[in-house]
Design an enzyme around this catalytic site. Sequence first.
Site, PDB file in Angstrom:
ATOM      1  N   SER A 285       0.855  -1.198   0.000  1.00 17.92           N
ATOM      2  CA  SER A 285       0.000   0.000   0.000  1.00 17.92           C
ATOM      3  C   SER A 285       0.884   1.238   0.000  1.00 17.92           C
ATOM      4  O   SER A 285       2.028   1.187   0.466  1.00 17.92           O
ATOM      5  CB  SER A 285      -0.873   0.037   1.253  1.00 17.92           C
ATOM      6  OG  SER A 285      -0.093   0.423   2.374  1.00 17.92           O
ATOM      7  N   ASP A 286       0.370   2.346  -0.536  1.00 15.35           N
ATOM      8  CA  ASP A 286       1.085   3.591  -0.276  1.00 15.35           C
ATOM      9  C   ASP A 286       0.902   3.895   1.213  1.00 15.35           C
ATOM     10  O   ASP A 286       0.001   3.363   1.871  1.00 15.35           O
ATOM     11  CB  ASP A 286       0.572   4.745  -1.147  1.00 15.35           C
ATOM     12  CG  ASP A 286       1.600   5.880  -1.193  1.00 15.35           C
ATOM     13  OD1 ASP A 286       2.543   5.875  -0.366  1.00 15.35           O
ATOM     14  OD2 ASP A 286       1.465   6.786  -2.047  1.00 15.35           O
ATOM     15  N   TRP A 287       1.761   4.737   1.729  1.00 14.67           N
ATOM     16  CA  TRP A 287       1.795   4.962   3.188  1.00 14.67           C
ATOM     17  C   TRP A 287       0.498   5.653   3.634  1.00 14.67           C
ATOM     18  O   TRP A 287       0.272   6.832   3.352  1.00 14.67           O
ATOM     19  CB  TRP A 287       3.029   5.793   3.537  1.00 14.67           C
ATOM     20  CG  TRP A 287       4.244   4.954   3.880  1.00 14.67           C
ATOM     21  CD1 TRP A 287       5.013   5.091   4.991  1.00 14.67           C
ATOM     22  CD2 TRP A 287       4.831   3.869   3.154  1.00 14.67           C
ATOM     23  NE1 TRP A 287       6.030   4.142   5.004  1.00 14.67           N
ATOM     24  CE2 TRP A 287       5.938   3.381   3.891  1.00 14.67           C
ATOM     25  CE3 TRP A 287       4.510   3.220   1.959  1.00 14.67           C
ATOM     26  CZ2 TRP A 287       6.731   2.318   3.477  1.00 14.67           C
ATOM     27  CZ3 TRP A 287       5.309   2.151   1.533  1.00 14.67           C
ATOM     28  CH2 TRP A 287       6.390   1.723   2.288  1.00 14.67           C
TER      29      TRP A 287
END
Length: 749
Positions: free
Chosen positions: A262-264
């Site tokens: 996932s992106d942060w």
Amino acid sequence: MKKLIFSIMLIAAGVVSLTASTPAYLDESRPVDDRIEDILSRLTTREKVAMLHAQSKFSSAGVPRLGIPSFWTTDGPHGIRPEVLWDEWEQAGWTNDSCVAFPALTCLAASWNPEIALLYGTSIGEEARYRGKDILLGPGVNIYRTPLNGRNFEYMGEDPYLASIMVVPYIKGVQSNGVAACVKHYALNNHEVNRHTTNAIVDDRTLYEIYLPAFKAAVMDGGAWSIMGSYNLYKDQHACHNKFLLNDILKGEWGFDGVVVSDWGGTHDTPEAIANGLDMEFGSWTNGLSNGKSNAYDNYYLADPYLDLIGEGKVGTKELDDKVRRILRLAFRTTLDRNRPHGSLCSPEHIAAARRIGEEGIVLLKNTRGVLPIDPERVGKVVVVGENAVKMMTVGGGSSSLKVKYELSPLDGIRNRLAGKADVVYVRGYVGDPSGEYNGVVTGQNLKDDRSAEELIAEAVREASDADCVIFIGGLNKSAHQDCEDSDREGLELPYGQDDVIRALAKANPNLVVINISGNAVAMPWAGDVAAILQGWYLGTEAGNSIAAVLTGDVNPSGKLPMTFPAKLDDVAVHKLGLYPGTPRGDGSKTVDCNYDEGIFVGYRWAEKNDIKPLFPFGHGLSYTDFKYGKAKVDKSTLTHEGKVTVTVPVTNVGAREGSEVVQLYIADIKSSVPRPLKELKGFRKVRLAPSETAEVSFEITPEALSYFDADTHSWVCEPGAFEALVGSSSADIRGKVRFSYDDSVASR
Ligand code: BGC
């Protein structure tokens, strides 16, 4: 040795049995898939779930009991990010975590040279490896849809074909070090404003023709081991747990066997994350849920909430095992690969690579009266003006910000090159953003200057008026709204009154060279008044040397624009059509719908369709020599469905210097049942030629290059009929055309 002999004796004596004591997953003679299954059979559900999410800002847990290491990720994509604290964004305060900053990915794309992309990937991969990183958060390949996007500098331009070709060797280079590339941000993250709440509304044809090809190439041709979901939504579902993007396309159609990261903070829902293809969750905010908990990471969507659902019998473990298998596969490719190289950091080779990438990517946009190259033997006084001549550009811009071993400024590069030859005078010209700090990394530069704009311009004009050459170095600077993550630019214009400085300098001295440092197109209302313009990008550690080499002709420029430079914002589809940045849905949710109504007509495809003359077209870039194109020829007049035709064109260096030309191939569909761009890039070759040397440049064209995506049948379609191959030096400088036809009824021989 003694130990080994002792072990062999014990085995021979039957005291120790090798098979009984060596777990199958450690037996390197076994297929990796068997070893993965063996590990899986030994893991508890809790251990499996622990592998699915972060344990710190940038790492995730392994299985300590079995000796399976943690994964360490790092930004990416231009250098290895400095260490932050375990659970905070603040600097860890290490003194051995500086790196070489490579030029930004726009510069790499502007080199139009896949060999340079391999050099880039290999070098940054070595730095990552030496710094103990297993996953490099890059490269980025989101398509350049608007020049306002704050993150365009981290991407590879507006054309899906160019980005597809350039991303593959970067990935292969990184991964040759046993470090995974993590391609980002998948998908449709084309601007930063409202990046967490924008819902992209895109038709399938546009998705497949424009926004997916570079990701597909990264996965299918580059063999990327991981990919990062983006923050935005698509079809009302966050991209990090999006059924369509992840299950159907990435893992289904493209057969991706790696890990979706996932992106942060891009994960929002446990059941969706379980079912829709997310494998690892990073950076989720815990919104105070951590109160009373010893470990906030237990609150992640793919942590305790997942265990609870399993415990309650609401979900099974099929998806869990699939995620863990992928993560273990990644481990065998990286942390568990005992043969991976050891990497290297800040080596002379990396510094040379950074310089070379910069030199190949700088674009000579304009050069009149031979003002460039500067002859060091013939200039007496050179005046350098502008904040970007001195400002460190490696700090700032968001997550790609770096702590560099050193950064040579353009001014120092020019001074070094002209030392003992010319008198180099520096004046400020304008004050932009004198601060120099990102997440606690400080440049240490004091760029404060309280003088008024009038005073600064007057000083610059005074010095410029008797100079042999004036070099203005300005542009954007990675501060908020000036090419920076989480904010977009607010207009196409140069900030800080730079246009006024340039105009005043142009009046004071005809030998004015403007160097624009940016990752985006900027408006240049003074373009007709200055002698030369260079597009300098963000060039990293060796910025000064790369710029000085091109200015003085030590290096003959060979970069070409990977995006259109529009004359004005209204010439860009999304702005003309009022699509940017989208419309709040107004239903009480925070969703902002962003319609991609311009469809496939992005960048030069839009400009050409609407007969808009750009300031500088896609693919444009000059040289200090000239190239003459001979007649383009095609080897046969008909292409069959399994065959290919070859287009060949002789290109000769007719000037006095050695130089490189990027020969570009575009394809036009003469008559189509669906709207198509006037032409599309389908091939390019960078050839280096000595004076008078000729290269026969050839391109193989297969039906794939002629096809469009048909949403109804969900397939690529190549319609029989006439096509044209156009060969040229830019999208607007076509030097030859040949026709051929496509006939799908003819069997190939
Ligand atoms: C960015 C990513 C980056 C991550 C970790 C996010 O905000 O969008 O590109 O890799 O942070 O720093």
